[in-house]
Write an enzyme that holds these catalytic residues in place. Sequence first.
Site, mmCIF file in Angstrom:
data_model
loop_
_atom_site.group_PDB
_atom_site.id
_atom_site.type_symbol
_atom_site.label_atom_id
_atom_site.label_comp_id
_atom_site.label_asym_id
_atom_site.label_seq_id
_atom_site.Cartn_x
_atom_site.Cartn_y
_atom_site.Cartn_z
ATOM 1 N N ASP A 149 68.596 68.413 44.893
ATOM 2 C CA ASP A 149 68.017 69.675 45.365
ATOM 3 C C ASP A 149 68.459 70.820 44.454
ATOM 4 O O ASP A 149 69.334 71.608 44.806
ATOM 5 C CB ASP A 149 68.459 69.921 46.807
ATOM 6 C CG ASP A 149 67.802 71.144 47.425
ATOM 7 O OD1 ASP A 149 66.678 71.489 47.002
ATOM 8 O OD2 ASP A 149 68.407 71.742 48.331
ATOM 9 N N THR A 199 64.658 78.866 53.854
ATOM 10 C CA THR A 199 64.750 79.065 55.299
ATOM 11 C C THR A 199 65.641 80.238 55.683
ATOM 12 O O THR A 199 65.703 80.613 56.855
ATOM 13 C CB THR A 199 65.270 77.788 55.996
ATOM 14 O OG1 THR A 199 66.494 77.390 55.380
ATOM 15 C CG2 THR A 199 64.252 76.673 55.890
ATOM 16 N N ASP A 252 60.936 77.957 36.783
ATOM 17 C CA ASP A 252 60.955 78.486 35.419
ATOM 18 C C ASP A 252 59.562 78.336 34.815
ATOM 19 O O ASP A 252 58.611 77.939 35.505
ATOM 20 C CB ASP A 252 62.002 77.746 34.591
ATOM 21 C CG ASP A 252 62.719 78.659 33.612
ATOM 22 O OD1 ASP A 252 62.014 79.331 32.821
ATOM 23 O OD2 ASP A 252 63.961 78.700 33.629
ATOM 24 N N LYS A 277 72.141 64.594 49.956
ATOM 25 C CA LYS A 277 71.597 65.683 49.132
ATOM 26 C C LYS A 277 72.679 66.216 48.203
ATOM 27 O O LYS A 277 73.791 66.515 48.630
ATOM 28 C CB LYS A 277 71.086 66.830 50.011
ATOM 29 C CG LYS A 277 70.511 68.003 49.209
ATOM 30 C CD LYS A 277 69.888 69.047 50.111
ATOM 31 C CE LYS A 277 70.872 69.999 50.710
ATOM 32 N NZ LYS A 277 71.406 70.982 49.712
ATOM 33 N N ARG A 288 76.224 71.180 58.107
ATOM 34 C CA ARG A 288 77.465 71.600 58.757
ATOM 35 C C ARG A 288 77.719 70.991 60.133
ATOM 36 O O ARG A 288 78.878 70.686 60.449
ATOM 37 C CB ARG A 288 77.506 73.130 58.817
ATOM 38 C CG ARG A 288 77.903 73.748 57.477
ATOM 39 C CD ARG A 288 77.663 75.235 57.412
ATOM 40 N NE ARG A 288 76.234 75.541 57.238
ATOM 41 C CZ ARG A 288 75.767 76.758 56.985
ATOM 42 N NH1 ARG A 288 76.597 77.775 56.914
ATOM 43 N NH2 ARG A 288 74.477 76.947 56.818
ATOM 44 N N LYS A 338 66.062 72.933 42.955
ATOM 45 C CA LYS A 338 65.087 74.015 43.138
ATOM 46 C C LYS A 338 64.701 74.680 41.810
ATOM 47 O O LYS A 338 64.790 75.901 41.654
ATOM 48 C CB LYS A 338 65.616 75.062 44.114
ATOM 49 C CG LYS A 338 65.916 74.539 45.511
ATOM 50 C CD LYS A 338 66.372 75.673 46.414
ATOM 51 C CE LYS A 338 66.642 75.205 47.833
ATOM 52 N NZ LYS A 338 67.882 74.389 47.936
#
Length: 238
Positions: free
Chosen positions: A61, A125, A66, A34, A217, A63
Amino acid sequence: MGSASEQIIVPLDVPGEGEAIALLDALPQVTFWKVGLELFVSSGPTLLKELKSRNKRIFLDLKFHDIPNTMAGACRAAGRYGVDLLTVHAASGKAALMAAQTAAAEGAQASGCEPPRVIAVTLLTSIDERSLSTDLKIPVALTDYIQQMALLAQESGLRGAVCSPQEASLLRRTCGDDFWLVCPGVRPTWAQKGDQQRAMTPAEAVQAGAHYLVIGRPITQAADPAAAFAQICEEMGG
């Protein structure tokens, strides 16, 4: 969906190209990466070309959120990179979602690439039910809002959504098996949740209906990233 290792998307959540290359070298077994806002702003398409040269799949990614014309322009440009997944916010509305889907395919066709699967972010999230109600002033249950955003995306021609694994089973029932669910907020039992408020283990998320898991992570910040990746794959059953 293939093996467990193919279902895991690892984020290149690093500030620059050098750190990204180091992660790619440390985790050659990862097939799906990603690229998010920080790395794309710092390195642009250079890193995407590097991933393509290594035959990796790419989740871009960014996002987008607009007006329809701007969404179309951005998605048309993104489609030219040959990425596999591309995110837009469902809350941008039906006209913008339809424009994004059409333009991404146009961009890919112009470059001789397979069109990306445009998927909608239902709700970040990091937002829980209290934040949705108190901070955003959206007076509906969190699961109802997420379900509506997924249905809006599907009705607009999009072929998947980003959602918490806790909503995966609901959206699988609502939208069917052909509607891909990509789930961040996935943490193995031995990892901390961090800023993900609606987390689930990898095995639980797949069982709930997730097609792909975004796990960062616990892998990238582990003392041995390759061992952490292997351990998660084993916990998922393959």
